[in-house]
Design a protein around this motif. Structure first.
Motif, PDB file in Angstrom:
ATOM      1  N   VAL A 183      33.495   8.268  36.814  1.00 17.93           N
ATOM      2  CA  VAL A 183      32.580   8.507  37.936  1.00 17.93           C
ATOM      3  C   VAL A 183      31.555   9.566  37.532  1.00 17.93           C
ATOM      4  O   VAL A 183      31.909  10.633  37.027  1.00 17.93           O
ATOM      5  CB  VAL A 183      33.366   8.962  39.182  1.00 17.93           C
ATOM      6  CG1 VAL A 183      32.405   9.250  40.336  1.00 17.93           C
ATOM      7  CG2 VAL A 183      34.385   7.908  39.586  1.00 17.93           C
ATOM      8  N   ASN A 184      30.281   9.243  37.754  1.00 19.26           N
ATOM      9  CA  ASN A 184      29.172  10.136  37.406  1.00 19.26           C
ATOM     10  C   ASN A 184      29.314  10.672  35.982  1.00 19.26           C
ATOM     11  O   ASN A 184      29.527  11.875  35.757  1.00 19.26           O
ATOM     12  CB  ASN A 184      29.072  11.293  38.408  1.00 19.26           C
ATOM     13  CG  ASN A 184      28.621  10.826  39.774  1.00 19.26           C
ATOM     14  OD1 ASN A 184      27.865   9.863  39.898  1.00 19.26           O
ATOM     15  ND2 ASN A 184      29.081  11.497  40.815  1.00 19.26           N
ATOM     16  N   PRO A 185      29.187   9.780  34.994  1.00 23.28           N
ATOM     17  CA  PRO A 185      29.362  10.191  33.591  1.00 23.28           C
ATOM     18  C   PRO A 185      28.333  11.251  33.183  1.00 23.28           C
ATOM     19  O   PRO A 185      27.186  11.225  33.629  1.00 23.28           O
ATOM     20  CB  PRO A 185      29.139   8.889  32.813  1.00 23.28           C
ATOM     21  CG  PRO A 185      29.246   7.786  33.819  1.00 23.28           C
ATOM     22  CD  PRO A 185      28.823   8.367  35.123  1.00 23.28           C
ATOM     23  N   ASP A 186      28.751  12.145  32.325  1.00 32.34           N
ATOM     24  CA  ASP A 186      27.870  13.185  31.814  1.00 32.34           C
ATOM     25  C   ASP A 186      27.181  12.661  30.559  1.00 32.34           C
ATOM     26  O   ASP A 186      27.462  13.085  29.431  1.00 32.34           O
ATOM     27  CB  ASP A 186      28.679  14.445  31.501  1.00 32.34           C
ATOM     28  CG  ASP A 186      27.806  15.622  31.091  1.00 32.34           C
ATOM     29  OD1 ASP A 186      26.570  15.517  31.267  1.00 32.34           O
ATOM     30  OD2 ASP A 186      28.348  16.618  30.589  1.00 32.34           O
ATOM     31  N   THR A 187      26.266  11.696  30.742  1.00 38.79           N
ATOM     32  CA  THR A 187      25.548  11.080  29.636  1.00 38.79           C
ATOM     33  C   THR A 187      24.070  10.938  30.002  1.00 38.79           C
ATOM     34  O   THR A 187      23.711  10.934  31.185  1.00 38.79           O
ATOM     35  CB  THR A 187      26.105   9.688  29.292  1.00 38.79           C
ATOM     36  OG1 THR A 187      25.862   8.791  30.385  1.00 38.79           O
ATOM     37  CG2 THR A 187      27.606   9.757  29.023  1.00 38.79           C
ATOM     38  N   ARG A 188      23.241  10.791  28.992  1.00 36.38           N
ATOM     39  CA  ARG A 188      21.807  10.635  29.222  1.00 36.38           C
ATOM     40  C   ARG A 188      21.528   9.342  29.976  1.00 36.38           C
ATOM     41  O   ARG A 188      20.715   9.302  30.897  1.00 36.38           O
ATOM     42  CB  ARG A 188      21.063  10.631  27.881  1.00 36.38           C
ATOM     43  CG  ARG A 188      19.560  10.382  27.998  1.00 36.38           C
ATOM     44  CD  ARG A 188      18.897  10.425  26.633  1.00 36.38           C
ATOM     45  NE  ARG A 188      17.465  10.158  26.740  1.00 36.38           N
ATOM     46  CZ  ARG A 188      16.943   8.940  26.765  1.00 36.38           C
ATOM     47  NH1 ARG A 188      17.739   7.872  26.665  1.00 36.38           N
ATOM     48  NH2 ARG A 188      15.640   8.778  26.862  1.00 36.38           N
ATOM     49  N   GLU A 189      22.215   8.255  29.586  1.00 39.07           N
ATOM     50  CA  GLU A 189      21.985   6.961  30.214  1.00 39.07           C
ATOM     51  C   GLU A 189      22.342   6.997  31.702  1.00 39.07           C
ATOM     52  O   GLU A 189      21.623   6.448  32.538  1.00 39.07           O
ATOM     53  CB  GLU A 189      22.806   5.871  29.516  1.00 39.07           C
ATOM     54  CG  GLU A 189      22.412   5.600  28.077  1.00 39.07           C
ATOM     55  CD  GLU A 189      22.949   6.641  27.099  1.00 39.07           C
ATOM     56  OE1 GLU A 189      22.528   6.616  25.923  1.00 39.07           O
ATOM     57  OE2 GLU A 189      23.782   7.484  27.508  1.00 39.07           O
ATOM     58  N   ALA A 190      23.435   7.666  32.035  1.00 40.52           N
ATOM     59  CA  ALA A 190      23.843   7.768  33.435  1.00 40.52           C
ATOM     60  C   ALA A 190      22.867   8.634  34.228  1.00 40.52           C
ATOM     61  O   ALA A 190      22.583   8.346  35.399  1.00 40.52           O
ATOM     62  CB  ALA A 190      25.259   8.344  33.530  1.00 40.52           C
ATOM     63  N   SER A 191      22.352   9.685  33.610  1.00 39.14           N
ATOM     64  CA  SER A 191      21.391  10.553  34.288  1.00 39.14           C
ATOM     65  C   SER A 191      20.113   9.800  34.634  1.00 39.14           C
ATOM     66  O   SER A 191      19.570   9.943  35.737  1.00 39.14           O
ATOM     67  CB  SER A 191      21.077  11.761  33.404  1.00 39.14           C
ATOM     68  OG  SER A 191      20.121  12.595  34.003  1.00 39.14           O
ATOM     69  N   LEU A 192      19.635   8.972  33.709  1.00 38.29           N
ATOM     70  CA  LEU A 192      18.428   8.176  33.968  1.00 38.29           C
ATOM     71  C   LEU A 192      18.675   7.182  35.093  1.00 38.29           C
ATOM     72  O   LEU A 192      17.813   6.983  35.969  1.00 38.29           O
ATOM     73  CB  LEU A 192      18.014   7.437  32.699  1.00 38.29           C
ATOM     74  CG  LEU A 192      17.489   8.313  31.552  1.00 38.29           C
ATOM     75  CD1 LEU A 192      17.269   7.479  30.296  1.00 38.29           C
ATOM     76  CD2 LEU A 192      16.200   9.015  31.956  1.00 38.29           C
ATOM     77  N   LEU A 193      19.849   6.553  35.099  1.00 42.17           N
ATOM     78  CA  LEU A 193      20.165   5.594  36.154  1.00 42.17           C
ATOM     79  C   LEU A 193      20.301   6.294  37.506  1.00 42.17           C
ATOM     80  O   LEU A 193      19.877   5.751  38.538  1.00 42.17           O
ATOM     81  CB  LEU A 193      21.455   4.842  35.819  1.00 42.17           C
ATOM     82  CG  LEU A 193      21.917   3.808  36.849  1.00 42.17           C
ATOM     83  CD1 LEU A 193      20.826   2.780  37.131  1.00 42.17           C
ATOM     84  CD2 LEU A 193      23.202   3.118  36.381  1.00 42.17           C
ATOM     85  N   PHE A 194      20.862   7.496  37.507  1.00 42.56           N
ATOM     86  CA  PHE A 194      20.995   8.254  38.759  1.00 42.56           C
ATOM     87  C   PHE A 194      19.615   8.544  39.353  1.00 42.56           C
ATOM     88  O   PHE A 194      19.408   8.413  40.566  1.00 42.56           O
ATOM     89  CB  PHE A 194      21.746   9.557  38.514  1.00 42.56           C
ATOM     90  CG  PHE A 194      21.949  10.392  39.745  1.00 42.56           C
ATOM     91  CD1 PHE A 194      23.002  10.147  40.608  1.00 42.56           C
ATOM     92  CD2 PHE A 194      21.068  11.424  40.049  1.00 42.56           C
ATOM     93  CE1 PHE A 194      23.180  10.912  41.758  1.00 42.56           C
ATOM     94  CE2 PHE A 194      21.239  12.185  41.187  1.00 42.56           C
ATOM     95  CZ  PHE A 194      22.292  11.930  42.043  1.00 42.56           C
ATOM     96  N   SER A 195      18.665   8.929  38.510  1.00 43.32           N
ATOM     97  CA  SER A 195      17.302   9.196  38.985  1.00 43.32           C
ATOM     98  C   SER A 195      16.671   7.930  39.555  1.00 43.32           C
ATOM     99  O   SER A 195      16.017   7.958  40.600  1.00 43.32           O
ATOM    100  CB  SER A 195      16.449   9.750  37.841  1.00 43.32           C
ATOM    101  OG  SER A 195      16.967  10.975  37.374  1.00 43.32           O
TER     102      SER A 195
END
Length: 510
Positions: free
Chosen positions: A299-311
């Motif tokens: 849940v809510n991975p600490d990765t660059r790809e996940a951060s971009l998707l969250f935005s």
């Protein structure tokens, strides 16, 4: 707390030991300083903390006293007939623990009903635990281990009531070290399929096990069921989205996976699902992802790809594109039989998070048919429902999945109507083609050719007239009322039918 007593005696004994063994002397002198300068309890805690064995160092031929890790996966309790005790059952469940960014291991627990179910209920995914005296065994991928999450370790742990103990970790330093690991995916953060890739590959992926990175769009209700052989089960459907697909189903059958999903916040949560099973659903005529015993959900991975998707998820949610795409599928109009007043519709819709379907006998109190044709007939992008102008050949919505492509658009009636009865008014309900064409009795092409007088006459055919309106109400945070209505069918009401239903509603109130 008290200091260690008789420190001078302890020091003299240590001096004697120093003379015997210089290596031991260095260790004991260090301990002596700890005993002299630190409380007894602190020293014991520090010594206990050092007894944890790293998962990467586990080996079947070595006795291990204690392993600490954070729970990143867990299965439901299952039972099997006990071959040694006829008529009895053995119970088991599994979980996966992680103690470093790169190492995690599967743990299986066997025992009687009370022990296994009691242990399973004592911790959840995300808890830090200490496993004492586990048995270390080599994995057998031809048997039970092929149904467990893939791990980098060649071994697995076995926990039994007679030899082992699992409890929540009480050491705060260890907890602080382990907790961030829950947000690190167990697979390469770049190794995943987008939802668009899954849809594009279609049935080629049927039966495959893949990784998925997606945001949570909505979480349905848990459905309970009983199988034909009397076993009880549950099912939860979660809708996912990313920058390529605005809605994709993820199905959870295990209670543990359902408990993990239920508290998540839609549109504000990103998931990395390792080893999700992909299958073709003939009923939906589309692909579906399923969480299984091999899956690990981060849940809510600490990765660059996940951060971009969250935005992206935040932006597309604020744009309203998800609201358009997330409309529940309509049920057949003939199956809608419940009659409501306007106030009853509004009240029930606020109490029910799902779509509400009903009939209301109300007056059309707003119908702007005599506005300019551009306000009555509109063109929308087929993918994101964003309004487009006729002179453009691509969608201007920066968040549209089809951005930059030749637009696929539909043109039709696009009206907002109010309907009113003696209990209140429901404002800004959508009346769109083809429902609007059926209700008005003309197509968009015919409407454009009408004179202003003919359009006004059509308006007054319905305005302030009692109509039988089939309506769907869904939650909408963007609306002031918190709900939004869509007209599924509309026609002038039969006076006798109105009287009959109004009388029934009055009796209900009495």
């Amino acid at each position: 707390m008290q200091k260690f007593p008789a420190t001078m005696k302890a020091a003299s004994k240590l001096r004697y030991t120093v003379a015997c063994n210089s290596f031991t002397a260095k260790i004991l002198c260090h301990v002596t300083r700890e005993l002299l300068e630190t409380d007894c309890a602190e020293v014991i805690n520090k010594m206990a903390a050092h007894t944890y064995i790293a998962i990467s160092e586990l080996h079947p031929n070595i006795s291990h006293s204690k392993v600490a890790g954070i729970i990143i996966g867990k299965t439901d309790v299952k039972s099997f007939p006990d071959r040694k005790n006829i008529g009895m059952d053995r119970f088991t469940f599994g979980f996966t623990v992680k103690d470093s960014p790169d190492f995690f291991i599967n743990v299986s627990t066997w025992g009687n009903d009370a022990y296994v179910n009691g242990l399973a209920s004592s911790f959840n995914i995300g808890d830090c635990v200490t496993i004492e005296n586990p048995l270390v065994a080599t994995k057998d991928l031809e048997k039970g281990d092929r149904f467990c999450p893939a791990t980098p370790s060649h071994y697995r742990l076995l926990v039994t009531e007679a030899h082992s103990q699992v409890c929540l970790c009480a050491d705060m330093d260890t907890n602080d070290r382990l907790l961030p690991l829950i947000h690190l995916p167990v697979k390469d953060s770049r190794d995943f399929y987008s939802l668009g890739d899954i849809v594009a590959n279609g049935q080629k992926l049927d039966g495959s096990v893949i990784n998925i990175l997606a945001a949570v769009k909505s979480i349905g209700d848990t459905k309970q069921f009983t199988t034909s052989d009397g076993r009880r089960g549950q099912r939860l459907e979660v809708r996912l989205f990313d920058d390529s697909v605005l809605s994709f189903p993820l199905v959870c059958w295990d209670r543990e996976a359902i408990q993990l999903m239920q508290p998540l916040i839609p549109r504000e949560t990103v998931l990395f699902i390792a080893d999700a099973k992909i299958s073709f659903d003939s009923f939906r005529s589309g692909m579906v992802a399923t969480v299984n015993s091999k899956s690990i959900i981060t849940v809510n991975p600490d990765t660059r790809e996940a951060s971009l998707l969250f935005s992206y998820a935040k932006e597309v949610s604020e744009s309203g594109a998800l609201d358009q795409d997330d409309m529940p599928e309509d049920v057949p109009v003939e199956s809608i039989t419940d009659v409501y007043t306007v106030s009853q519709l509004m009240q029930k819709a606020r109490e029910n998070p799902e779509a509400l379907f009903g009939i209301t006998y109300s007056f059309i109190s707003k119908l702007d048919l005599d506005s300019s044709a551009s306000k009555v007939i509109k063109t929308r992008c087929s993918k994101c429902k964003f309004l487009v102008t006729e002179d453009l050949n691509s969608c201007t919505n920066q968040l549209c999945p089809g951005k930059g492509q030749i637009v696929s658009a539909t043109t039709g009636f696009d009206l907002l109507v109010d309907f009113t009865d003696h209990t209140g008014t429901l404002h800004a309900c959508s009346l769109r083609s083809p429902v609007a064409e059926k209700a008005l009795g003309c197509t968009t092409e015919e409407f454009i050719s009408l004179t202003d007088g003919e359009r006004t006459a059509m308006k007054w055919k319905f305005l302030l007239e009692r109509c039988k309106i089939y309506v769907k109400i869904i939650p909408s945070p963007k609306m002031k009322s918190g709900i939004r209505g869509m007209v599924l069918d509309c026609s002038l009401a039969d006076p006798g039918e109105v009287k009959q239903h109004m009388s029934a509603l009055l009796q209900q109130r009495l």
